[in-house]
Design a protein around this motif. Structure first.
Motif, PDB file in Angstrom:
ATOM      1  N   HIS A   2       0.843  -1.194   0.000  1.00 25.39           N
ATOM      2  CA  HIS A   2       0.000   0.000   0.000  1.00 25.39           C
ATOM      3  C   HIS A   2       0.881   1.247   0.000  1.00 25.39           C
ATOM      4  O   HIS A   2       2.016   1.225   0.472  1.00 25.39           O
ATOM      5  N   ILE A   3       0.323   2.331  -0.524  1.00 19.29           N
ATOM      6  CA  ILE A   3       1.010   3.621  -0.474  1.00 19.29           C
ATOM      7  C   ILE A   3       0.023   4.653   0.074  1.00 19.29           C
ATOM      8  O   ILE A   3      -1.116   4.738  -0.366  1.00 19.29           O
ATOM      9  N   THR A   4       0.464   5.422   1.085  1.00 18.60           N
ATOM     10  CA  THR A   4      -0.354   6.480   1.671  1.00 18.60           C
ATOM     11  C   THR A   4       0.321   7.813   1.418  1.00 18.60           C
ATOM     12  O   THR A   4       1.523   7.968   1.657  1.00 18.60           O
ATOM     13  N   PHE A   5      -0.448   8.783   0.930  1.00 16.57           N
ATOM     14  CA  PHE A   5       0.091  10.082   0.534  1.00 16.57           C
ATOM     15  C   PHE A   5      -0.118  11.086   1.671  1.00 16.57           C
ATOM     16  O   PHE A   5      -1.246  11.435   2.010  1.00 16.57           O
ATOM     17  N   TYR A   6       0.972  11.543   2.250  1.00 21.00           N
ATOM     18  CA  TYR A   6       0.883  12.418   3.415  1.00 21.00           C
ATOM     19  C   TYR A   6       1.303  13.863   3.157  1.00 21.00           C
ATOM     20  O   TYR A   6       0.910  14.759   3.891  1.00 21.00           O
ATOM     21  N   GLY A   7       2.139  14.115   2.151  1.00 16.92           N
ATOM     22  CA  GLY A   7       2.620  15.478   1.932  1.00 16.92           C
ATOM     23  C   GLY A   7       2.857  15.758   0.472  1.00 16.92           C
ATOM     24  O   GLY A   7       3.026  14.846  -0.342  1.00 16.92           O
ATOM     25  N   ALA A   8       2.879  17.066   0.117  1.00 12.18           N
ATOM     26  CA  ALA A   8       2.962  17.488  -1.284  1.00 12.18           C
ATOM     27  C   ALA A   8       1.830  16.845  -2.081  1.00 12.18           C
ATOM     28  O   ALA A   8       2.025  16.335  -3.185  1.00 12.18           O
ATOM     29  N   THR A  13       4.860  21.774  -1.420  1.00 12.70           N
ATOM     30  CA  THR A  13       5.880  21.494  -0.409  1.00 12.70           C
ATOM     31  C   THR A  13       5.486  20.344   0.517  1.00 12.70           C
ATOM     32  O   THR A  13       4.363  19.871   0.520  1.00 12.70           O
ATOM     33  N   GLY A  14       6.483  19.911   1.319  1.00 14.02           N
ATOM     34  CA  GLY A  14       6.230  18.881   2.331  1.00 14.02           C
ATOM     35  C   GLY A  14       6.129  17.477   1.781  1.00 14.02           C
ATOM     36  O   GLY A  14       5.345  16.659   2.281  1.00 14.02           O
ATOM     37  N   SER A  15       6.918  17.124   0.778  1.00 18.05           N
ATOM     38  CA  SER A  15       6.849  15.805   0.141  1.00 18.05           C
ATOM     39  C   SER A  15       7.001  14.689   1.173  1.00 18.05           C
ATOM     40  O   SER A  15       7.964  14.663   1.941  1.00 18.05           O
ATOM     41  N   MET A  16       6.036  13.747   1.176  1.00 18.30           N
ATOM     42  CA  MET A  16       6.073  12.633   2.131  1.00 18.30           C
ATOM     43  C   MET A  16       5.024  11.582   1.757  1.00 18.30           C
ATOM     44  O   MET A  16       3.829  11.873   1.719  1.00 18.30           O
ATOM     45  N   HIS A  17       5.490  10.359   1.473  1.00 16.66           N
ATOM     46  CA  HIS A  17       4.601   9.254   1.143  1.00 16.66           C
ATOM     47  C   HIS A  17       5.098   7.995   1.858  1.00 16.66           C
ATOM     48  O   HIS A  17       6.309   7.797   2.002  1.00 16.66           O
ATOM     49  N   LEU A  18       4.186   7.154   2.273  1.00 17.71           N
ATOM     50  CA  LEU A  18       4.546   5.961   3.043  1.00 17.71           C
ATOM     51  C   LEU A  18       4.171   4.696   2.277  1.00 17.71           C
ATOM     52  O   LEU A  18       3.000   4.462   1.964  1.00 17.71           O
ATOM     53  N   LEU A  19       5.180   3.884   1.962  1.00 17.99           N
ATOM     54  CA  LEU A  19       4.976   2.620   1.270  1.00 17.99           C
ATOM     55  C   LEU A  19       5.004   1.501   2.316  1.00 17.99           C
ATOM     56  O   LEU A  19       5.970   1.391   3.083  1.00 17.99           O
ATOM     57  N   THR A 225       5.978  -3.241  -8.486  1.00 20.13           N
ATOM     58  CA  THR A 225       6.973  -2.188  -8.700  1.00 20.13           C
ATOM     59  C   THR A 225       6.320  -0.815  -8.563  1.00 20.13           C
ATOM     60  O   THR A 225       5.276  -0.551  -9.159  1.00 20.13           O
ATOM     61  N   VAL A 226       6.960   0.036  -7.770  1.00 17.74           N
ATOM     62  CA  VAL A 226       6.554   1.429  -7.617  1.00 17.74           C
ATOM     63  C   VAL A 226       7.703   2.310  -8.097  1.00 17.74           C
ATOM     64  O   VAL A 226       8.868   2.063  -7.757  1.00 17.74           O
ATOM     65  N   CYS A 227       7.395   3.315  -8.891  1.00 18.87           N
ATOM     66  CA  CYS A 227       8.389   4.293  -9.329  1.00 18.87           C
ATOM     67  C   CYS A 227       8.037   5.651  -8.732  1.00 18.87           C
ATOM     68  O   CYS A 227       6.921   6.147  -8.916  1.00 18.87           O
ATOM     69  N   PHE A 228       8.967   6.216  -7.982  1.00 17.18           N
ATOM     70  CA  PHE A 228       8.784   7.529  -7.367  1.00 17.18           C
ATOM     71  C   PHE A 228       9.652   8.528  -8.120  1.00 17.18           C
ATOM     72  O   PHE A 228      10.871   8.443  -8.096  1.00 17.18           O
TER      73      PHE A 228
END
Length: 524
Positions: A2-8, A13-19, A225-228
């Motif tokens: 799972h991926i959760t989007f927390y910032g930006a 601003t505030g880039s932050m994502h949780l895989l 596969t996830v590409c950031f």
């Protein structure tokens, strides 16, 4: 996974994502939220998860809106490793302590204002046996040597009068501790970041060391596969290699692309126009006896400016006026650039390195480190160029240069980068360009700098070709040339109108795209 989007998310601003996998939690970036001071401070102090649950972290690049909350993360218990390129790790060695210093200085100044305000409202005897004379003396004690804040005295009176003080988001010590967690790795070198989780980094072309992260998770005979993307740079710009054409990672199929959209609905000026535009601005300003003031990010933009000015001076296209880099951080970051020639493009090697020249150092460049030299420069009236931080005019020495030069129509304020909403830089850009568009008729706009008002009489010019972010066409070019089968795209890191517009453009091109909201989770 799972991926959760927390910032930006629907902002820049505030880039932050949780895989997350069954066994691990990998954080993608941990950036500082920038913008309105009070609103940003409140957002930055709250992490949306306990840092102790994280296994490791991937950092796309060193810009503070991607790295700026790492010291807070470590301070609150993060015990993993922070994987990034070697150049990014070296740059963070200067950027994070500098950010900590700003946090500490801001807190000290706000506490000073709190104590000073409380003292001005106090009556003799209100707090114990405090006399009128003592209240007057205390105000003088809040500073030492005439202007420097006496932090010990200020903190003493905050406690004595039971005032609400401000704590910095993190300290220089916290930043130094966080740097111990960094793990610099080469491009294209696979590294294990979790149980069955592997990562490869590729050139993003944004700033020195910036990376696109390909993350592969394998479990129970299946893989995802996830590409950031991090921030994607421009093509054909000087110094750095272009964004990677072929992401030779782990497979052609990408289940989710997390894609930036800073300029998702805009087109930049062509890169080839960058040099002649700068030449025109410099010549016009020097001809009328003025100076050029450039608010510039210390990391990337400053070095690119030095590179192009070096070329213009070497070819005799512009009078070789003094160029002052007035930013201790920019000076240190320029040294980092000099230590990583392995990431330069072919042109930089041929034009400078093979000729035994440093792209960022030439006869007219002067690096201003001390406060005294900076103050003397502010009063300099002969034509010159000043490159100073911060890039959005929110803090730093640029504010003092603006105070001295913004009221003179002979001078030029040259905007060469992105100005976020609610920043002084954005106000100068919008009001200055509107005044130019009106033929400079009527009273000039008024801008407030360090709580004082100044008429914006200096010319304001923007050169978009210097942007480190690719525009909508370049971002689409990156996707199409990546040689990947992208199943879905989550559009992030853009103001809402830019993200939504780029999302629609992607759909028109046949991609399955969406714009997540803060806290939204996608199953992969």
């Amino acid at each position: 996974m799972h991926i959760t989007f927390y910032g930006a998310v629907r902002e820049v601003t505030g880039s932050m994502h949780l895989l997350s996998t069954d066994e691990d939690r990998i954080l993608l970036d941990c950036g500082l939220v920038q913008g309105r001071r009070k609103e940003s401070a409140e957002k930055n102090r709250v992490l949306p998860f306990d840092p102790q649950i994280l296994t490791n972290m991937i950092l796309s690049h060193a810009h503070i809106d991607h790295s700026g909350r790492i010291p807070l993360l470590v301070k609150k218990g993060f015990g993993g490793r922070i994987y990034c390129t070697r150049a990014t790790a070296d740059a963070c060695g200067f950027l994070l302590p500098d950010s900590a210093h700003i946090q500490e200085s801001d807190a000290e100044y706000l506490n000073y204002k709190t104590v000073r305000g409380a003292l001005s409202r106090m009556r003799p005897g209100e707090y114990g046996n405090t006399s009128k004379r003592e209240l007057q003396d205390v105000r003088k004690l809040l500073k030492k040597n005439g202007h420097k804040l006496d932090v010990d005295v200020i903190n003493e009176y905050i406690q004595r009068f039971h005032l609400k003080g401000v704590e910095p988001l993190y300290t220089t010590f916290d930043a130094e501790q966080a740097l111990k967690a960094f793990e610099g790795i080469p491009y294209r070198n696979p590294v294990t970041i979790g149980s069955g989780v592997t990562c490869k980094l590729f050139e993003a072309g944004h700033i020195l060391g910036s990376a696109v992260a390909m993350i592969r998770y394998e479990a129970n005979g299946k893989s995802r596969t996830v590409c950031f993307s991090g921030d994607i740079g421009r093509y054909d710009k000087p110094i750095l290699r272009d964004p990677s054409n072929h992401l030779d990672g782990f497979a052609k199929d990408v289940d989710l692309m997390i894609m930036e959209s800073t300029y998702g609905n805009r087109d930049h000026e062509p890169v080839i126009d960058l040099r002649p535009r700068l030449k025109k601005v410099l010549n016009e300003t020097f001809e009328q006896g003025g100076s050029v003031l450039i608010p510039s990010f210390a990391y990337g933009r400053t070095q690119e400016l030095l590179y192009v000015i070096h070329e213009l001076y070497a070819d005799g296209e512009v009078p070789a006026m003094p160029v002052y880099v007035d930013s201790p951080l920019a000076i240190n970051i320029t040294k980092v650039f000099g230590e990583h020639p392995e990431v330069y493009d072919k042109e930089t090697h041929e034009t400078f390195l093979q000729q035994g020249k440093n792209p960022f150092a030439f006869k007219q460049v002067k690096f201003t480190s001390s406060v005294e030299a900076s103050m003397a420069l502010m009063r300099e009236e002969s034509p010159h160029i000043v490159i100073s931080a911060s890039g959005m005019c929110e803090a730093g020495r640029i504010l003092h240069h603006l105070r001295y030069k913004i009221h003179d129509p002979k001078n030029t304020i040259l905007i060469v980068g992105y100005m976020a909403n609610h920043t002084l830089g954005r106000r100068i850009l919008e009001q200055g360009t509107a005044y130019e568009a009106s033929g400079r008729s009527g009273e000039p706009p008024i801008v407030k700098i360090l709580n004082k008002e100044y008429p914006l009489k200096a010319r304001v010019v923007k050169i978009g070709g210097f942007s480190a972010h690719g525009d909508r066409n370049e971002m689409l070019r990156f996707l199409k040339q990546s040689d990947l089968n992208i199943k879905r795209i989550a559009v992030v890191h853009g103001e809402e109108d830019q993200s939504l517009a780029f999302c629609q453009r992607l759909k028109d091109e046949g991609y399955d795209a969406m714009v997540p909201r803060v806290g939204e989770t996608l199953a992969i």
